[in-house]
Design a protein around this motif. Structure first.
Motif, PDB file in Angstrom:
ATOM      1  N   LYS A  51       3.731  -9.646 -10.385  1.00 19.55           N
ATOM      2  CA  LYS A  51       4.606 -10.817 -10.405  1.00 19.55           C
ATOM      3  C   LYS A  51       5.726 -10.541  -9.406  1.00 19.55           C
ATOM      4  O   LYS A  51       6.119  -9.405  -9.203  1.00 19.55           O
ATOM      5  N   ARG A  52       6.248 -11.606  -8.802  1.00 21.92           N
ATOM      6  CA  ARG A  52       7.307 -11.439  -7.796  1.00 21.92           C
ATOM      7  C   ARG A  52       8.513 -10.677  -8.328  1.00 21.92           C
ATOM      8  O   ARG A  52       9.171  -9.953  -7.599  1.00 21.92           O
ATOM      9  N   ASP A  53       8.827 -10.854  -9.610  1.00 21.09           N
ATOM     10  CA  ASP A  53      10.030 -10.236 -10.175  1.00 21.09           C
ATOM     11  C   ASP A  53       9.708  -9.016 -11.039  1.00 21.09           C
ATOM     12  O   ASP A  53      10.528  -8.586 -11.843  1.00 21.09           O
ATOM     13  N   ILE A 109       8.531   2.347   1.265  1.00 23.00           N
ATOM     14  CA  ILE A 109       7.125   2.365   0.869  1.00 23.00           C
ATOM     15  C   ILE A 109       6.515   0.997   1.153  1.00 23.00           C
ATOM     16  O   ILE A 109       6.981  -0.022   0.643  1.00 23.00           O
ATOM     17  N   GLU A 110       5.454   1.015   1.952  1.00 21.63           N
ATOM     18  CA  GLU A 110       4.797  -0.234   2.345  1.00 21.63           C
ATOM     19  C   GLU A 110       3.635  -0.536   1.409  1.00 21.63           C
ATOM     20  O   GLU A 110       2.792   0.318   1.151  1.00 21.63           O
ATOM     21  N   GLY A 111       3.618  -1.752   0.912  1.00 20.24           N
ATOM     22  CA  GLY A 111       2.538  -2.203   0.043  1.00 20.24           C
ATOM     23  C   GLY A 111       1.623  -3.168   0.770  1.00 20.24           C
ATOM     24  O   GLY A 111       1.739  -3.385   1.974  1.00 20.24           O
ATOM     25  N   THR A 130      -2.253 -10.487  -1.985  1.00 17.96           N
ATOM     26  CA  THR A 130      -3.165  -9.460  -2.498  1.00 17.96           C
ATOM     27  C   THR A 130      -2.617  -8.877  -3.795  1.00 17.96           C
ATOM     28  O   THR A 130      -3.350  -8.693  -4.767  1.00 17.96           O
ATOM     29  N   LEU A 131      -1.321  -8.590  -3.830  1.00 19.77           N
ATOM     30  CA  LEU A 131      -0.710  -8.015  -5.022  1.00 19.77           C
ATOM     31  C   LEU A 131      -0.653  -9.020  -6.169  1.00 19.77           C
ATOM     32  O   LEU A 131      -0.871  -8.658  -7.329  1.00 19.77           O
ATOM     33  N   LEU A 132      -0.387 -10.282  -5.865  1.00 22.86           N
ATOM     34  CA  LEU A 132      -0.390 -11.306  -6.913  1.00 22.86           C
ATOM     35  C   LEU A 132      -1.766 -11.417  -7.557  1.00 22.86           C
ATOM     36  O   LEU A 132      -1.887 -11.514  -8.780  1.00 22.86           O
ATOM     37  N   ALA A 182      -2.587  -1.435  -7.058  1.00 19.12           N
ATOM     38  CA  ALA A 182      -1.851  -1.454  -5.785  1.00 19.12           C
ATOM     39  C   ALA A 182      -2.829  -1.175  -4.661  1.00 19.12           C
ATOM     40  O   ALA A 182      -2.941  -0.048  -4.214  1.00 19.12           O
ATOM     41  N   PRO A 183      -3.554  -2.214  -4.212  1.00 24.12           N
ATOM     42  CA  PRO A 183      -4.564  -1.971  -3.169  1.00 24.12           C
ATOM     43  C   PRO A 183      -3.934  -1.550  -1.861  1.00 24.12           C
ATOM     44  O   PRO A 183      -2.819  -1.870  -1.592  1.00 24.12           O
TER      45      PRO A 183
END
Length: 125
Positions: free
Chosen positions: A85-87, A71-73, A78-80, A124-125
């Motif tokens: 968060k990275r974790d 699944i590609e985000g 952009t997500l931050l 989740a843009p």
């Protein structure tokens, strides 16, 4: 080399590079007319540029072999900005993911929304 050949060569190179960049950002492989939901266990989360990738192992309800979805985000930045968060997603987490599926029917898609261990994770843009 005459006075026009160098600028013309540069122009041709720039056009070639811009078409490669455009192809990289193509989302033609996803069917934006459809929405699917996937539930499973995270095998791996790659929070790296240019796009975040999530690999989810989905059990077959009829008892067949499990299927892995790629699944590609969006881009990590952009997500931050959207509150991730990275974790926030780790191997072994249970997820429900809403995706635009791949047009060719392979297991995968473009990330729309996700919940991790029962909790919604940012936008989740």
């Amino acid at each position: 080399m005459n006075s026009l050949s160098r600028p013309l060569s540069c122009l041709v190179a720039l056009i070639g590079l811009s078409s490669a960049a455009w192809a990289h950002h193509s989302f033609a492989m996803f069917d934006f007319e459809k929405v699917a939901q996937v539930e499973g266990v995270v095998r791996e989360m790659r929070f790296a540029a240019p796009h975040v990738w999530l690999y989810v192992t989905v059990a077959d309800p009829s008892g067949g072999p499990a299927v892995e979805y790629g699944i590609e985000g969006a881009a990590p930045n952009t997500l931050l900005r959207a509150g991730w968060k990275r974790d926030a997603i780790k191997s072994g987490d249970r997820v429900k993911v809403k995706i635009h599926p791949l047009r060719n029917g392979d297991p995968g898609g473009s990330l729309m929304a996700i919940s991790v261990n029962g909790r919604a994770l940012g936008n989740a843009p």
